[in-house]
Design an enzyme around this catalytic site. Structure first.
Site, PDB file in Angstrom:
ATOM      1  N   ASP A 308       1.033  -1.203   0.053  1.00 11.89           N
ATOM      2  CA  ASP A 308      -0.004  -0.117  -0.092  1.00 11.89           C
ATOM      3  C   ASP A 308       0.847   1.172  -0.015  1.00 11.89           C
ATOM      4  O   ASP A 308       1.845   1.178   0.744  1.00 11.89           O
ATOM      5  CB  ASP A 308      -1.051  -0.141   1.331  1.00 11.89           C
ATOM      6  CG  ASP A 308      -1.960   1.137   1.160  1.00 11.89           C
ATOM      7  OD1 ASP A 308      -2.869   1.097   0.526  1.00 11.89           O
ATOM      8  OD2 ASP A 308      -1.503   2.204   1.882  1.00 11.89           O
ATOM      9  N   ILE A 309       0.477   2.217  -0.821  1.00 11.58           N
ATOM     10  CA  ILE A 309       1.464   3.575  -0.952  1.00 11.58           C
ATOM     11  C   ILE A 309       0.879   4.150   0.171  1.00 11.58           C
ATOM     12  O   ILE A 309      -0.095   4.460   0.346  1.00 11.58           O
ATOM     13  CB  ILE A 309       1.256   4.238  -2.078  1.00 11.58           C
ATOM     14  CG1 ILE A 309       1.557   3.265  -3.521  1.00 11.58           C
ATOM     15  CG2 ILE A 309       2.063   5.553  -2.352  1.00 11.58           C
ATOM     16  CD1 ILE A 309       1.411   4.082  -4.612  1.00 11.58           C
ATOM     17  N   GLU A 351      -4.632   2.401  -4.449  1.00 13.04           N
ATOM     18  CA  GLU A 351      -3.246   2.285  -4.220  1.00 13.04           C
ATOM     19  C   GLU A 351      -2.650   1.112  -3.578  1.00 13.04           C
ATOM     20  O   GLU A 351      -1.540   1.076  -3.110  1.00 13.04           O
ATOM     21  CB  GLU A 351      -2.788   3.588  -3.336  1.00 13.04           C
ATOM     22  CG  GLU A 351      -3.335   3.595  -1.899  1.00 13.04           C
ATOM     23  CD  GLU A 351      -4.703   4.162  -1.762  1.00 13.04           C
ATOM     24  OE1 GLU A 351      -4.868   4.632  -0.419  1.00 13.04           O
ATOM     25  OE2 GLU A 351      -5.277   4.295  -2.774  1.00 13.04           O
TER      26      GLU A 351
END
Length: 433
Positions: A308-309, A351
């Protein structure tokens, strides 16, 4: 000339006239078969187009409903512009029930529906779906262009028709010419030409039955008289028919190749995320079961990395969705450059990304995760005024229990839990479950 020999010459003339008719009938049958195959391929292409349109509508409908809920109208316009540029689409429009909001790119369409529907015209396939917030808000309409498909079909039909018609005329006039030549043969040649005529008749029957290559027997006819000339003309006709057959075969193979290429493109679109060009969640769900089956059969390790960003929403809010999209694409490039050929990397949603690593234990998967974390931490996207955007990622790693698990859902859940711990542990780190 006696009636006996007149009868013989008349029979010979009839034989060659029948050959011409058989040849004509054979080519007409080939035309019918080619057109039938073309119709089947066109139907397949249309079905693939509708499947792709259904997936595209479902994907963008959810994103647009989220944007409407947050009143992010500008992002919707950006999505429309990007979609029209990337897809074979002439227009996309969004309108509400009161007609007070109407956003469109390309050709606008205002169609009111209560469920996903398709309408096909001569030039477009219109895909429509209702947009729902707390209740029905309006409609989303996408116009897929059929120009490329229609042009390809029209050109192929014209080429086939012109090509076959020309060969039909040649075959018919050749048959008539041979009939006249045989009818004009004199009495003195009647006995001499009996054997060659039988060979030519046999060869004509082979041509009528589609055996165009076998010419060995008539090659032995070497006389320099009328029979020799007739044999030469017959060989030329056979070669023309062979050439026509080869050209028709080549045309059919070319058309089939085009259909296969287009079908492959449509299939790829159905399993690829349009922004990052990574596989999408739909492909991951299907492919992961196959990979798991292979791992179980070979008793090889299978690991997962969920990514996950960090604080991606802040990037969107601070720099805009265009920069956010650039961050997603650049991060996707990092994943592509790092993965092996056997790895399956997909955009799981928003994301979030997932990597499936065959023949990899959890220690090796952790090393891959740390490598990705470091690469991401060190890259940046340049902005105006000498500024740049940097980001970090949080990663969760797990492996599949091949003995006790029948699918990867539990391993995926463990990786998600590990990712949750990484987020709560300060982000920009790797956690293992």
């Amino acid at each position: 000339m006696s009636i006996k020999y007149k009868f013989i010459l008349a029979i010979l003339s009839i034989v060659f006239l029948v050959v011409g008719l058989f040849t004509y009938s054979s080519i007409k049958e080939q035309k019918r078969i080619l057109n039938f195959e073309l119709e089947k391929r066109v139907k397949l292409m249309q079905n693939n187009l509708i499947q792709n349109a259904t997936y595209t509508m479902a994907y963008y409908k959810n994103e647009i409903e989220n944007d409407l809920a947050s009143m992010n109208i500008s992002h919707i316009q950006i999505l429309f512009t990007q979609l029209v540029k990337r897809e074979n689409i002439d227009g996309i429009s969004l309108s509400n029930n009161l007609q007070s909001v109407h956003i469109f790119e390309g050709i606008a369409s205002k169609k009111d529906v209560n469920k996903l529907s398709f309408e096909e015209t001569q030039t477009h396939i219109i895909v429509s779906s209702p947009i729902t917030l707390s209740s029905k808000w309006g409609n989303l309409n996408i116009l897929y262009s059929l120009k490329e498909l229609n042009d390809e079909i029209e050109n192929a039909q014209k080429d086939i028709q012109n090509f076959i018609d020309e060969r039909i005329r040649d075959a018919f006039f050749s048959a008539v010419l041979f009939s006249i030549l045989f009818g004009a043969l004199s009495y003195t040649l009647a006995i001499k030409i009996t054997t060659p005529i039988l060979l030519l008749t046999k060869r004509a029957d082979q041509i009528a039955n589609g055996k165009l290559e076998d010419t060995k027997e008539i090659l032995h006819i070497n006389s320099n008289d009328e029979v020799g000339l007739l044999t030469k003309s017959f060989m030329q006709m056979s070669q023309k028919l062979q050439k026509s057959y080869n050209e028709l075969k080549t045309l059919n193979e070319t058309l089939e190749k085009k259909v296969q290429e287009r079908t492959h493109e449509l299939q790829l679109l159905a399993v690829t995320d349009p922004l990052t060009q990574l596989y999408n969640r739909r492909y991951f769900t299907s492919a992961s079961n196959d990979v798991l089956s292979i791992a179980k059969r070979k008793q090889e390790n299978l690991s997962l990395i969920m990514i996950d960003i960090d604080k991606f929403k802040n990037i969107n809010d601070t720099y805009g969705h265009k920069i956010g999209d650039d961050v997603l694409m650049e991060f996707a490039n990092i994943l592509k450059n790092t993965q092996r050929k056997s790895d399956i990397t997909c955009r799981f949603g928003g994301e979030e990304f997932v990597i499936l690593l065959p023949t990899t234990d959890i220690e090796a998967a952790t090393k891959v995760a740390q490598k990705l974390r470091t690469k991401t931490e060190n890259f940046s996207i340049a902005l105006k005024n000498n500024k740049s955007v940097k980001c970090t990622i949080s990663l969760g790693v797990s492996c599949v229990d091949l003995e006790n698990e029948v699918n990867i859902e539990l391993a995926l859940q463990r990786a998600d839990n590990a990712l949750y711990e990484a987020k709560n542990g300060g982000r920009n780190c790797v956690r293992i479950k």
